[in-house]
Scaffold this motif. Structure first.
Motif, PDB file in Angstrom:
ATOM      1  N   ARG A  52       0.830  -1.215   0.000  1.00 55.45           N
ATOM      2  CA  ARG A  52       0.000   0.000   0.000  1.00 55.45           C
ATOM      3  C   ARG A  52       0.857   1.255   0.000  1.00 55.45           C
ATOM      4  N   PHE A  53       0.340   2.279  -0.649  1.00 52.74           N
ATOM      5  CA  PHE A  53       0.976   3.590  -0.667  1.00 52.74           C
ATOM      6  C   PHE A  53       1.219   4.101   0.752  1.00 52.74           C
ATOM      7  N   GLU A  54       0.197   3.983   1.603  1.00 55.50           N
ATOM      8  CA  GLU A  54       0.305   4.507   2.954  1.00 55.50           C
ATOM      9  C   GLU A  54       1.469   3.871   3.712  1.00 55.50           C
ATOM     10  N   ASP A  55       1.583   2.560   3.638  1.00 57.06           N
ATOM     11  CA  ASP A  55       2.627   1.868   4.393  1.00 57.06           C
ATOM     12  C   ASP A  55       4.018   2.273   3.924  1.00 57.06           C
ATOM     13  N   GLY A  56       4.189   2.397   2.627  1.00 57.64           N
ATOM     14  CA  GLY A  56       5.484   2.809   2.108  1.00 57.64           C
ATOM     15  C   GLY A  56       5.832   4.226   2.527  1.00 57.64           C
ATOM     16  N   LEU A  57       4.861   5.136   2.443  1.00 57.19           N
ATOM     17  CA  LEU A  57       5.122   6.527   2.808  1.00 57.19           C
ATOM     18  C   LEU A  57       5.424   6.650   4.298  1.00 57.19           C
ATOM     19  N   PHE A  58       4.645   5.960   5.129  1.00 55.90           N
ATOM     20  CA  PHE A  58       4.903   6.017   6.570  1.00 55.90           C
ATOM     21  C   PHE A  58       6.292   5.472   6.892  1.00 55.90           C
ATOM     22  N   HIS A  59       6.690   4.417   6.204  1.00 57.52           N
ATOM     23  CA  HIS A  59       8.019   3.838   6.414  1.00 57.52           C
ATOM     24  C   HIS A  59       9.098   4.851   6.074  1.00 57.52           C
ATOM     25  N   ARG A  60       8.939   5.530   4.952  1.00 61.75           N
ATOM     26  CA  ARG A  60       9.960   6.486   4.510  1.00 61.75           C
ATOM     27  C   ARG A  60      10.065   7.670   5.467  1.00 61.75           C
ATOM     28  N   ILE A  61       8.930   8.250   5.855  1.00 62.42           N
ATOM     29  CA  ILE A  61       8.970   9.399   6.749  1.00 62.42           C
ATOM     30  C   ILE A  61       9.523   8.992   8.112  1.00 62.42           C
ATOM     31  N   ALA A  62       9.082   7.853   8.632  1.00 64.26           N
ATOM     32  CA  ALA A  62       9.576   7.400   9.932  1.00 64.26           C
ATOM     33  C   ALA A  62      11.074   7.148   9.897  1.00 64.26           C
ATOM     34  N   ASP A  63      11.569   6.606   8.800  1.00 68.39           N
ATOM     35  CA  ASP A  63      13.012   6.390   8.679  1.00 68.39           C
ATOM     36  C   ASP A  63      13.777   7.712   8.723  1.00 68.39           C
ATOM     37  N   ARG A  64      13.229   8.732   8.089  1.00 68.08           N
ATOM     38  CA  ARG A  64      13.900  10.033   8.092  1.00 68.08           C
ATOM     39  C   ARG A  64      13.874  10.679   9.477  1.00 68.08           C
ATOM     40  N   LEU A  65      12.866  10.343  10.281  1.00 69.65           N
ATOM     41  CA  LEU A  65      12.735  10.920  11.618  1.00 69.65           C
ATOM     42  C   LEU A  65      13.317  10.019  12.704  1.00 69.65           C
ATOM     43  N   ASP A  66      13.863   8.901  12.335  1.00 67.66           N
ATOM     44  CA  ASP A  66      14.408   7.945  13.296  1.00 67.66           C
ATOM     45  C   ASP A  66      15.465   8.593  14.192  1.00 67.66           C
ATOM     46  N   HIS A  67      15.402   8.259  15.483  1.00 68.48           N
ATOM     47  CA  HIS A  67      16.360   8.786  16.452  1.00 68.48           C
ATOM     48  C   HIS A  67      16.418   7.799  17.613  1.00 68.48           C
ATOM     49  N   ALA A  68      17.543   7.764  18.304  1.00 63.61           N
ATOM     50  CA  ALA A  68      17.684   6.844  19.434  1.00 63.61           C
ATOM     51  C   ALA A  68      16.608   7.091  20.491  1.00 63.61           C
ATOM     52  N   ALA A  69      16.160   8.338  20.624  1.00 58.14           N
ATOM     53  CA  ALA A  69      15.147   8.655  21.636  1.00 58.14           C
ATOM     54  C   ALA A  69      13.784   8.059  21.296  1.00 58.14           C
ATOM     55  N   VAL A  70      13.395   8.150  20.039  1.00 53.23           N
ATOM     56  CA  VAL A  70      12.124   7.589  19.557  1.00 53.23           C
ATOM     57  C   VAL A  70      12.414   6.934  18.218  1.00 53.23           C
ATOM     58  N   ARG A  71      12.381   5.609  18.193  1.00 51.12           N
ATOM     59  CA  ARG A  71      12.785   4.878  17.002  1.00 51.12           C
ATOM     60  C   ARG A  71      11.706   4.957  15.917  1.00 51.12           C
ATOM     61  N   SER A  72      12.136   4.642  14.716  1.00 50.52           N
ATOM     62  CA  SER A  72      11.235   4.738  13.565  1.00 50.52           C
ATOM     63  C   SER A  72      10.034   3.815  13.679  1.00 50.52           C
ATOM     64  N   ASP A  73      10.196   2.640  14.308  1.00 53.90           N
ATOM     65  CA  ASP A  73       9.067   1.716  14.403  1.00 53.90           C
ATOM     66  C   ASP A  73       7.954   2.294  15.274  1.00 53.90           C
ATOM     67  N   MET A  74       8.295   3.099  16.273  1.00 50.99           N
ATOM     68  CA  MET A  74       7.277   3.743  17.099  1.00 50.99           C
ATOM     69  C   MET A  74       6.511   4.794  16.299  1.00 50.99           C
ATOM     70  N   ILE A  75       7.218   5.490  15.424  1.00 48.39           N
ATOM     71  CA  ILE A  75       6.565   6.496  14.580  1.00 48.39           C
ATOM     72  C   ILE A  75       5.680   5.811  13.548  1.00 48.39           C
ATOM     73  N   ARG A  76       6.161   4.709  12.973  1.00 49.80           N
ATOM     74  CA  ARG A  76       5.325   3.963  12.025  1.00 49.80           C
ATOM     75  C   ARG A  76       4.060   3.436  12.698  1.00 49.80           C
ATOM     76  N   ASP A  77       4.198   2.933  13.925  1.00 45.52           N
ATOM     77  CA  ASP A  77       3.018   2.439  14.646  1.00 45.52           C
ATOM     78  C   ASP A  77       2.012   3.563  14.882  1.00 45.52           C
ATOM     79  N   ALA A  78       2.510   4.751  15.214  1.00 46.02           N
ATOM     80  CA  ALA A  78       1.610   5.884  15.425  1.00 46.02           C
ATOM     81  C   ALA A  78       0.899   6.256  14.130  1.00 46.02           C
TER      82      ALA A  78
END
Length: 283
Positions: A52-78
């Protein structure tokens, strides 16, 4: 007694669902890989691994925002929870990416904003932030505001509601205060501020109505309306309300004529003709 086609429902051929936007992004991804296999580590996880478009886009944005404080998987889940509670988000994401392709003359493929354009990514991240804010998860929203500002150079308070069909050209330096509002089909260029005029409290930021074009470096200050389908020229400082279908320019901004077209935000014409100057309040 049964009637109609005797074939059981389970044996019926399934309906093939098509998503023209996602199909195009995937086609473009395959073309990129055929030309430059070195990008497989970007194209595969961001696009080809997703149905799905949504899943790919969320993955990409979360990867760009990834940080040790809040990992990308938490952002993708949100993001995923946001989509489950707001299925209309799917349409909004697609309207936004088509707006980029429609308005940005340098953008020739959908894969470009999908993978690279920080203005497009900042808009979608702010949509998540706004949902978190309204859901009572304000600290998560404020963390993402800080992280988006750091990564994308776009600083929008999570309280701000956004319309759909938005286009942030370049995105760098856009700042939007908490009580601002941005309507549908608005185009904003770099270094734009929608701010207050001091330490006043309450409703203190601009309301940008549908179809508005705001040029680079413009500052719109105070609880004022910028009317539908108006233009704010680059570098202007707007301190008074702007009527609909109007062009304003200058410091402080004055009315210099009509907007010049029905949809300034789509036409993206920032060249001013020799208009007769009037005060912004018409006096």
């Amino acid at each position: 007694m049964t009637t109609g086609n005797p074939q059981s429902a389970s044996a019926q051929p399934s309906v093939q669902r098509h998503d023209p936007v996602w199909d195009q992004v995937r086609r473009e991804a395959e073309e990129v890989l055929s030309r430059d296999p070195a990008l497989a580590g970007l194209i595969g996880p961001s696009i080809l691994a997703h149905a799905r478009f949504e899943d790919g886009l969320f993955h990409r944005i979360a990867d760009r925002l990834d940080h040790a404080a809040v990992r990308s998987d938490m952002i993708r889940d949100a993001f995923a929870e946001f989509l489950r509670e707001n299925p209309d988000l799917s349409e909004t994401l697609r309207v936004d990416i088509v707006a980029v392709l429609d308005r940005d003359p340098v953008c020739e493929r959908m894969i470009e904003p999908f993978l690279f354009f920080k203005g497009f990514h900042a808009i979608q991240a702010q949509r998540l932030m706004h949902w978190l804010w309204k859901s009572g998860r304000r600290d998560f929203a404020l963390y993402l505001q800080s992280r988006v500002s750091e990564v994308f150079q776009v600083d929008i308070h999570p309280q701000v509601p956004l319309g759909k069909g938005l286009f942030f050209d370049h995105g760098t330096g856009i700042v939007v205060g908490a009580t601002a509002e941005i309507g549908d089909d608005v185009s904003i260029l770099q270094n734009v501020t929608l701010g207050g005029t001091g330490k006043e409290s309450g409703d203190r930021h601009p309301k940008i109505h549908c179809g508005v074009l705001i040029g680079a470096g413009a500052k719109i200050l105070g609880n004022i309306d910028v009317g539908s389908c108006s233009r704010v020229a680059a570098g202007s400082v707007v301190l008074k309300p702007v009527p609909p279908n109007t062009t304003v320019a200058g410091v402080p901004a004055k009315v210099v004529g009509k907007a010049g077209c029905a949809e300034p935000s789509r036409r993206m014409d920032q060249i001013l003709a020799d208009f007769e100057e009037q005060a912004v309040d018409g006096s």
